[in-house]
Design a protein around this motif. Structure first.
Motif, PDB file in Angstrom:
ATOM      1  N   SER A   1       0.822  -1.202   0.000  1.00 42.35           N
ATOM      2  CA  SER A   1       0.000   0.000   0.000  1.00 42.35           C
ATOM      3  C   SER A   1       0.861   1.259   0.000  1.00 42.35           C
ATOM      4  O   SER A   1       0.621   2.196  -0.767  1.00 42.35           O
ATOM      5  N   ALA A   2       1.887   1.286   0.838  1.00 39.12           N
ATOM      6  CA  ALA A   2       2.772   2.447   0.908  1.00 39.12           C
ATOM      7  C   ALA A   2       3.528   2.659  -0.405  1.00 39.12           C
ATOM      8  O   ALA A   2       3.639   3.796  -0.896  1.00 39.12           O
ATOM      9  N   LYS A   3       4.028   1.581  -0.994  1.00 35.02           N
ATOM     10  CA  LYS A   3       4.806   1.693  -2.232  1.00 35.02           C
ATOM     11  C   LYS A   3       3.933   2.140  -3.403  1.00 35.02           C
ATOM     12  O   LYS A   3       4.325   3.004  -4.190  1.00 35.02           O
ATOM     13  N   VAL A   4       2.735   1.574  -3.518  1.00 30.99           N
ATOM     14  CA  VAL A   4       1.839   1.938  -4.613  1.00 30.99           C
ATOM     15  C   VAL A   4       1.330   3.365  -4.432  1.00 30.99           C
ATOM     16  O   VAL A   4       1.261   4.136  -5.395  1.00 30.99           O
ATOM     17  N   SER A   5       1.010   3.747  -3.217  1.00 30.76           N
ATOM     18  CA  SER A   5       0.576   5.126  -2.952  1.00 30.76           C
ATOM     19  C   SER A   5       1.671   6.117  -3.324  1.00 30.76           C
ATOM     20  O   SER A   5       1.399   7.178  -3.901  1.00 30.76           O
ATOM     21  N   TYR A   6       2.906   5.785  -3.018  1.00 31.65           N
ATOM     22  CA  TYR A   6       4.039   6.641  -3.366  1.00 31.65           C
ATOM     23  C   TYR A   6       4.159   6.771  -4.887  1.00 31.65           C
ATOM     24  O   TYR A   6       4.339   7.880  -5.411  1.00 31.65           O
ATOM     25  N   ALA A   7       4.050   5.648  -5.595  1.00 26.94           N
ATOM     26  CA  ALA A   7       4.158   5.671  -7.054  1.00 26.94           C
ATOM     27  C   ALA A   7       3.075   6.559  -7.660  1.00 26.94           C
ATOM     28  O   ALA A   7       3.339   7.366  -8.557  1.00 26.94           O
ATOM     29  N   LYS A   8       1.863   6.434  -7.157  1.00 29.62           N
ATOM     30  CA  LYS A   8       0.755   7.245  -7.672  1.00 29.62           C
ATOM     31  C   LYS A   8       0.983   8.725  -7.357  1.00 29.62           C
ATOM     32  O   LYS A   8       0.789   9.591  -8.215  1.00 29.62           O
ATOM     33  N   GLN A   9       1.391   9.023  -6.127  1.00 25.74           N
ATOM     34  CA  GLN A   9       1.639  10.399  -5.701  1.00 25.74           C
ATOM     35  C   GLN A   9       2.713  11.061  -6.555  1.00 25.74           C
ATOM     36  O   GLN A   9       2.633  12.252  -6.864  1.00 25.74           O
ATOM     37  N   GLU A  10       3.716  10.310  -6.948  1.00 26.36           N
ATOM     38  CA  GLU A  10       4.821  10.854  -7.741  1.00 26.36           C
ATOM     39  C   GLU A  10       4.528  10.879  -9.236  1.00 26.36           C
ATOM     40  O   GLU A  10       5.382  11.261 -10.030  1.00 26.36           O
TER      41      GLU A  10
ATOM     42  N   TYR B   1       3.802   0.269 -11.063  1.00 25.09           N
ATOM     43  CA  TYR B   1       4.663  -0.239  -9.996  1.00 25.09           C
ATOM     44  C   TYR B   1       5.079  -1.654 -10.356  1.00 25.09           C
ATOM     45  O   TYR B   1       4.491  -2.285 -11.237  1.00 25.09           O
ATOM     46  N   PHE B   2       6.084  -2.163  -9.705  1.00 19.79           N
ATOM     47  CA  PHE B   2       6.619  -3.495  -9.971  1.00 19.79           C
ATOM     48  C   PHE B   2       6.498  -4.339  -8.717  1.00 19.79           C
ATOM     49  O   PHE B   2       6.798  -3.875  -7.619  1.00 19.79           O
ATOM     50  N   ALA B   3       6.029  -5.533  -8.876  1.00 13.66           N
ATOM     51  CA  ALA B   3       5.961  -6.482  -7.762  1.00 13.66           C
ATOM     52  C   ALA B   3       6.739  -7.724  -8.149  1.00 13.66           C
ATOM     53  O   ALA B   3       6.591  -8.241  -9.263  1.00 13.66           O
ATOM     54  N   CYS B   4       7.557  -8.175  -7.258  1.00 14.50           N
ATOM     55  CA  CYS B   4       8.386  -9.345  -7.521  1.00 14.50           C
ATOM     56  C   CYS B   4       7.625 -10.622  -7.177  1.00 14.50           C
ATOM     57  O   CYS B   4       7.041 -10.739  -6.106  1.00 14.50           O
ATOM     58  N   HIS B   5       7.639 -11.550  -8.072  1.00 13.49           N
ATOM     59  CA  HIS B   5       7.104 -12.894  -7.888  1.00 13.49           C
ATOM     60  C   HIS B   5       5.629 -12.894  -7.491  1.00 13.49           C
ATOM     61  O   HIS B   5       5.242 -13.377  -6.425  1.00 13.49           O
ATOM     62  N   VAL B   6       4.799 -12.368  -8.359  1.00  8.85           N
ATOM     63  CA  VAL B   6       3.369 -12.299  -8.118  1.00  8.85           C
ATOM     64  C   VAL B   6       2.767 -13.697  -7.937  1.00  8.85           C
ATOM     65  O   VAL B   6       1.747 -13.855  -7.263  1.00  8.85           O
TER      66      VAL B   6
END
Length: 84
Positions: free
Chosen positions: A47-56, A61-66
């Motif tokens: 949640s924090a990483k995706v929110s940051y990507a959207k804010q910027e 975004y990239f997720a490892c080993h879905v």
């Protein structure tokens, strides 16, 4: 160093009564017991990483080993954080 599948990680936590932690400074979840430490993404860090990507204004975004995303929990959290 290696990969720890999600199901095995939760089994490790339960079997070893490992402490689980979310660290907002490094934006990561981890668990530990004794000298064993396992870092991973969970719903808080996603949640924090995706929110940051959207804010910027990033386009994704990239997720490892879905494939290790049990019940799509991380993907659902990412979708919610993105607002999709």
């Amino acid at each position: 160093m290696g990969r720890c599948a999600t199901g095995r990680r939760w089994g490790f936590i339960a079997e070893n009564k490992a402490a689980t932690v979310y660290n907002g400074t490094i934006v990561s979840n981890y668990c530990y017991t004794g000298t064993t430490w396992i870092g991973y993404d969970a719903t808080q860090s996603i949640s924090a990483k995706v929110s940051y990507a959207k804010q910027e204004g990033l386009l994704g975004y990239f997720a490892c080993h879905v494939a290790q995303d049990n019940n799509w929990d991380l993907s659902k959290q990412a979708k919610q954080a993105w607002g999709a």
